[in-house]
Structures are given as C-alpha cells and as structure tokens.
Design a protein around this motif. Structure first.
Motif, PDB file in Angstrom:
ATOM      1  N   GLN A   1      29.953  43.964  42.132  1.00 29.00           N
ATOM      2  CA  GLN A   1      30.780  43.809  43.136  1.00 29.00           C
ATOM      3  C   GLN A   1      32.401  43.860  42.779  1.00 29.00           C
ATOM      4  O   GLN A   1      33.236  44.454  43.246  1.00 29.00           O
ATOM      5  CB  GLN A   1      30.363  42.633  44.142  1.00 29.00           C
ATOM      6  CG  GLN A   1      28.847  42.998  44.826  1.00 29.00           C
ATOM      7  CD  GLN A   1      28.579  41.603  45.542  1.00 29.00           C
ATOM      8  OE1 GLN A   1      29.267  40.679  45.494  1.00 29.00           O
ATOM      9  NE2 GLN A   1      27.413  41.579  45.876  1.00 29.00           N
ATOM     10  N   LYS A   2      32.512  43.104  41.670  1.00 34.26           N
ATOM     11  CA  LYS A   2      34.037  42.925  41.245  1.00 34.26           C
ATOM     12  C   LYS A   2      34.456  44.386  40.790  1.00 34.26           C
ATOM     13  O   LYS A   2      35.444  44.650  41.105  1.00 34.26           O
ATOM     14  CB  LYS A   2      34.142  41.918  40.084  1.00 34.26           C
ATOM     15  CG  LYS A   2      33.871  40.651  40.569  1.00 34.26           C
ATOM     16  CD  LYS A   2      33.979  39.805  39.363  1.00 34.26           C
ATOM     17  CE  LYS A   2      33.591  38.340  39.821  1.00 34.26           C
ATOM     18  NZ  LYS A   2      33.605  37.177  38.626  1.00 34.26           N
ATOM     19  N   LEU A   3      33.476  45.402  40.055  1.00 36.17           N
ATOM     20  CA  LEU A   3      33.999  46.572  39.614  1.00 36.17           C
ATOM     21  C   LEU A   3      34.237  47.088  40.901  1.00 36.17           C
ATOM     22  O   LEU A   3      35.008  48.391  41.017  1.00 36.17           O
ATOM     23  CB  LEU A   3      32.837  47.002  38.727  1.00 36.17           C
ATOM     24  CG  LEU A   3      33.038  48.668  38.070  1.00 36.17           C
ATOM     25  CD1 LEU A   3      34.467  48.844  37.423  1.00 36.17           C
ATOM     26  CD2 LEU A   3      31.790  48.997  37.388  1.00 36.17           C
ATOM     27  N   LEU A   4      33.316  47.237  41.719  1.00 34.95           N
ATOM     28  CA  LEU A   4      33.734  48.162  42.993  1.00 34.95           C
ATOM     29  C   LEU A   4      34.847  47.803  43.557  1.00 34.95           C
ATOM     30  O   LEU A   4      35.625  48.341  44.380  1.00 34.95           O
ATOM     31  CB  LEU A   4      32.389  48.080  44.038  1.00 34.95           C
ATOM     32  CG  LEU A   4      31.284  48.722  43.442  1.00 34.95           C
ATOM     33  CD1 LEU A   4      30.064  48.291  44.498  1.00 34.95           C
ATOM     34  CD2 LEU A   4      31.210  50.389  43.249  1.00 34.95           C
TER      35      LEU A   4
ATOM     36  N   LEU B   1      37.945  50.345  44.507  1.00 28.80           N
ATOM     37  CA  LEU B   1      38.325  50.719  45.936  1.00 28.80           C
ATOM     38  C   LEU B   1      39.734  50.449  46.118  1.00 28.80           C
ATOM     39  O   LEU B   1      40.573  50.863  46.828  1.00 28.80           O
ATOM     40  CB  LEU B   1      37.589  49.785  46.710  1.00 28.80           C
ATOM     41  CG  LEU B   1      36.089  50.226  47.192  1.00 28.80           C
ATOM     42  CD1 LEU B   1      35.172  49.218  47.774  1.00 28.80           C
ATOM     43  CD2 LEU B   1      36.131  51.700  48.175  1.00 28.80           C
ATOM     44  N   HIS B   2      40.332  49.219  45.354  1.00 34.58           N
ATOM     45  CA  HIS B   2      41.455  48.876  45.394  1.00 34.58           C
ATOM     46  C   HIS B   2      42.339  49.903  44.843  1.00 34.58           C
ATOM     47  O   HIS B   2      43.732  50.198  45.438  1.00 34.58           O
ATOM     48  CB  HIS B   2      41.814  47.491  44.816  1.00 34.58           C
ATOM     49  CG  HIS B   2      43.364  47.145  44.546  1.00 34.58           C
ATOM     50  ND1 HIS B   2      43.567  46.852  43.390  1.00 34.58           N
ATOM     51  CD2 HIS B   2      44.230  46.776  45.347  1.00 34.58           C
ATOM     52  CE1 HIS B   2      45.237  46.664  43.660  1.00 34.58           C
ATOM     53  NE2 HIS B   2      45.273  46.326  44.730  1.00 34.58           N
ATOM     54  N   SER B   3      42.110  50.513  43.755  1.00 41.73           N
ATOM     55  CA  SER B   3      42.912  51.559  42.987  1.00 41.73           C
ATOM     56  C   SER B   3      42.996  52.572  43.929  1.00 41.73           C
ATOM     57  O   SER B   3      44.073  53.259  43.918  1.00 41.73           O
ATOM     58  CB  SER B   3      42.239  51.605  41.545  1.00 41.73           C
ATOM     59  OG  SER B   3      42.408  50.724  40.804  1.00 41.73           O
ATOM     60  N   ILE B   4      41.846  53.092  44.449  1.00 41.90           N
ATOM     61  CA  ILE B   4      41.772  54.315  45.322  1.00 41.90           C
ATOM     62  C   ILE B   4      42.889  54.185  46.529  1.00 41.90           C
ATOM     63  O   ILE B   4      43.443  55.210  46.917  1.00 41.90           O
ATOM     64  CB  ILE B   4      40.546  54.735  45.904  1.00 41.90           C
ATOM     65  CG1 ILE B   4      39.444  54.992  44.837  1.00 41.90           C
ATOM     66  CG2 ILE B   4      40.291  55.686  46.904  1.00 41.90           C
ATOM     67  CD1 ILE B   4      38.006  55.227  45.231  1.00 41.90           C
ATOM     68  N   THR B   5      42.923  52.946  47.068  1.00 45.57           N
ATOM     69  CA  THR B   5      43.595  52.663  48.447  1.00 45.57           C
ATOM     70  C   THR B   5      45.146  52.595  47.747  1.00 45.57           C
ATOM     71  O   THR B   5      46.172  53.256  48.423  1.00 45.57           O
ATOM     72  CB  THR B   5      43.357  51.364  48.880  1.00 45.57           C
ATOM     73  OG1 THR B   5      41.883  51.204  49.286  1.00 45.57           O
ATOM     74  CG2 THR B   5      44.214  51.089  50.086  1.00 45.57           C
TER      75      THR B   5
ATOM     76  N   PRO C   1      39.326  51.843  55.798  1.00 48.12           N
ATOM     77  CA  PRO C   1      39.452  51.358  54.447  1.00 48.12           C
ATOM     78  C   PRO C   1      38.119  52.220  53.613  1.00 48.12           C
ATOM     79  O   PRO C   1      37.179  52.463  54.151  1.00 48.12           O
ATOM     80  CB  PRO C   1      38.952  49.819  54.548  1.00 48.12           C
ATOM     81  CG  PRO C   1      39.675  49.457  55.709  1.00 48.12           C
ATOM     82  CD  PRO C   1      39.208  50.492  56.535  1.00 48.12           C
ATOM     83  N   PRO C   2      38.332  52.586  52.732  1.00 48.40           N
ATOM     84  CA  PRO C   2      37.623  53.478  51.834  1.00 48.40           C
ATOM     85  C   PRO C   2      36.298  52.634  51.392  1.00 48.40           C
ATOM     86  O   PRO C   2      36.185  51.356  51.347  1.00 48.40           O
ATOM     87  CB  PRO C   2      38.073  53.660  50.316  1.00 48.40           C
ATOM     88  CG  PRO C   2      39.750  53.743  50.853  1.00 48.40           C
ATOM     89  CD  PRO C   2      39.908  52.625  52.212  1.00 48.40           C
ATOM     90  N   THR C   3      35.287  53.446  51.405  1.00 48.60           N
ATOM     91  CA  THR C   3      33.765  52.365  50.993  1.00 48.60           C
ATOM     92  C   THR C   3      33.264  53.393  49.946  1.00 48.60           C
ATOM     93  O   THR C   3      33.577  54.564  49.465  1.00 48.60           O
ATOM     94  CB  THR C   3      32.855  52.541  52.178  1.00 48.60           C
ATOM     95  OG1 THR C   3      32.459  53.831  52.661  1.00 48.60           O
ATOM     96  CG2 THR C   3      33.504  51.710  53.142  1.00 48.60           C
TER      97      THR C   3
ATOM     98  N   ALA D   1      38.624  46.549  51.623  1.00 47.26           N
ATOM     99  CA  ALA D   1      38.694  46.005  50.243  1.00 47.26           C
ATOM    100  C   ALA D   1      39.925  45.462  50.069  1.00 47.26           C
ATOM    101  O   ALA D   1      40.936  46.220  49.841  1.00 47.26           O
ATOM    102  CB  ALA D   1      38.435  47.151  49.156  1.00 47.26           C
ATOM    103  N   THR D   2      40.212  44.342  50.182  1.00 49.64           N
ATOM    104  CA  THR D   2      41.394  43.658  49.958  1.00 49.64           C
ATOM    105  C   THR D   2      41.919  43.583  48.399  1.00 49.64           C
ATOM    106  O   THR D   2      40.896  43.671  47.650  1.00 49.64           O
ATOM    107  CB  THR D   2      41.630  42.237  50.705  1.00 49.64           C
ATOM    108  OG1 THR D   2      40.525  41.619  49.957  1.00 49.64           O
ATOM    109  CG2 THR D   2      41.277  42.248  51.964  1.00 49.64           C
TER     110      THR D   2
END
Length: 276
Positions: free
Chosen positions: A72-75, A79-83, A96-98, A130-131
């Motif tokens: 979950q930490k990797l995801l 997600l944070h980087s994509i945002t 928010p992206p998933t 994904a905060t």
C-alpha cells in the motif's frame, strides 16, 4: 510539459518519496515511462479549454512482479507522484486518481501494460484520495475485479472481463470493439467498483439498456441483458457474490444445474468482433 519532461519529473518524485518511505524499493524505469505515456495519450480537453488527465490506471503485471505492487505504501507513492506531476503540468483531475493491479503471466517480469481512462462521473462510494505520503490503507483505491465475469456477445462470442475498465464501441481503441452501425464509436463502459461491474452509457446515440430499461449507469448481476442500441450482450459470472437486495429470499434449489458454465481464459487483450 512534454513526454520526456513528464517522465523525468515522475521518476524524480517517485524516487524521492520511496527514499523517505520505502528505502531500497525501486520502480522499473519502463513502468515510469509507460505511466507518463498513458497520461499523455489519455488526456482530453473540455469546451472551456481545461486539460483533463486520466484518473483510473490499471497496471497489468507478471504475477511475481505484482506481489510487491500490492504494498500500500508503494501505491501511495505512485498515486502522489501522478497527482503532483498532473498539477505541475496544469492538468485537471475530475476526482483523485486510483490504481488497479491485475496480473498476466504473459507479461515479462520487468515490463507492464497500462490502461488509463477517465471516470464518467464521481461516485461517492468509490472516491479514494491519495493524500501526500499518506501511508494508510488504500483498500478503496485498489479496485477489486469481479472473478470469472464475462460477456456473451450476440449469443455466440464470449469476452472475459479481467480488466477493471472495459470500453465498448465501434472505435478500434476500445477494449471490446463491436463493428455494428447501431453502436456508437464510444458507446458504453464497464467498470469494476467494489467487487461488482457497473455499466455506464457514454452519451451514446442509440442508448444503453439493461433488461429493457434505458440507463446511464447500472450495477450488473449475472443474467442481465445489456442492449447497445439493439446489440445484445449478456453479463455472466461464475460463483458471483451474494446479492444484498435478495437477502430475504431463499436460493433456488439446483440452481447451478440450470445455469450454463463458460470456461474462461485469462487473456486480457483487446477483442474485435466483426459483424457478419
């Protein structure tokens, strides 16, 4: 921001965040490159001139590679980087992206296939934020694909539903291509939401119907008949989950004996059904 700039920025963000949260963990460069390309290739521009980025990403990986992607930490980092990249490039995310992880043994262990798309509308039950560097649970972010689900196309073709997002229409870039003049170029979309498939109409000309009723979105249950302007698709699923709306109804006896079973392969590739 061009593609190379996006790749470089995405890689930098992921590496920095991983160093903070998961020291020693790395993401293959090819995955970062394909994420950037998926974002670029699936952007749309609204009438107001806003550039809208895709917000649903399905990563198809070899089963061995997928194991560490269930972290979950990797995801969260990805997600944070994509945002962040999207915001820096001036893109808009409708929600928010998933990320959905699915597997295919045909994919090399150091490669990935990525399907990116945009939600038709924000549904309250599927919103997942994904905060920045949130290491909490992402169970609602990683969508569960219903097991052994399939479509029977016009009574003869079986299309296995093993992707979280399946676009249906006449255009060749749809996952399920139906070459029939009654079907719009981008007619409908199936999306895995909380362990069930939901069908969405994509503002088609002829409309999308479920069991004879026109719909803009509808949860699918085994045996439902989807009509795309007259082209019939039957939704099926082996060992489907229980229906909460029928919780007070006793099950039929010998139900399985009356119900045909289809043996499905795991091929996720695009299907093209030509009308004869």
């Amino acid at each position: 921001m061009n593609l190379r700039e996006m790749e470089a920025r995405l890689q930098n963000l992921i590496e920095v965040d991983l160093l903070k949260i998961l020291p020693g963990m790395r993401v293959e460069v090819v995955i970062i490159q394909k994420l950037a390309a998926a974002i670029q290739q699936n952007m749309t521009t609204t009438e107001a001139g806003l550039v809208v980025a895709p917000d649903v990403f399905t990563l198809i990986l070899h089963p061995e590679t997928a194991k560490h992607w269930m972290d979950q930490k990797l995801l969260t980092v990805v997600l944070h980087s994509i945002t962040e990249v999207g915001q820096e490039a001036g893109f808009k995310f409708t929600i928010p992206p998933t990320i959905t992880i699915t597997t295919d043994e045909k994919i090399p262990t150091n490669d990935v296939e990525i399907v990116a798309s945009q939600r038709i509308e924000a549904m309250a039950e599927t919103n997942a934020t994904a905060t920045p560097l949130d290491t909490g649970s992402l169970e609602s972010t990683v969508q569960q694909i219903p097991e052994n689900a399939f479509l029977i196309v016009e009574g003869v073709k079986i299309y296995p539903l093993n992707l979280a997002v399946v676009n249906i229409g006449r255009r060749l870039d749809n996952q399920l291509v139906i070459d029939d003049p009654r079907v719009s170029r981008n007619h409908a979309q199936l999306r895995a939401i909380k362990g069930r498939f939901v069908v969405f109409d994509l503002n088609s000309t002829g409309g999308t119907f479920v069991n004879g009723q026109r719909t803009s979105q509808s949860v699918l249950y085994p045996g439902d008949i989807i009509s795309l302007a007259g082209v019939a698709l039957i939704f099926g699923q082996d060992n489907p989950p229980a229906r909460p709306d029928l919780k007070d109804t006793a099950p039929f006896q010998n139900q399985s004996m009356d119900r045909p079973t289809a043996l499905l392969n795991k091929d996720h590739s695009t299907a093209k059904f030509q009308k004869k």
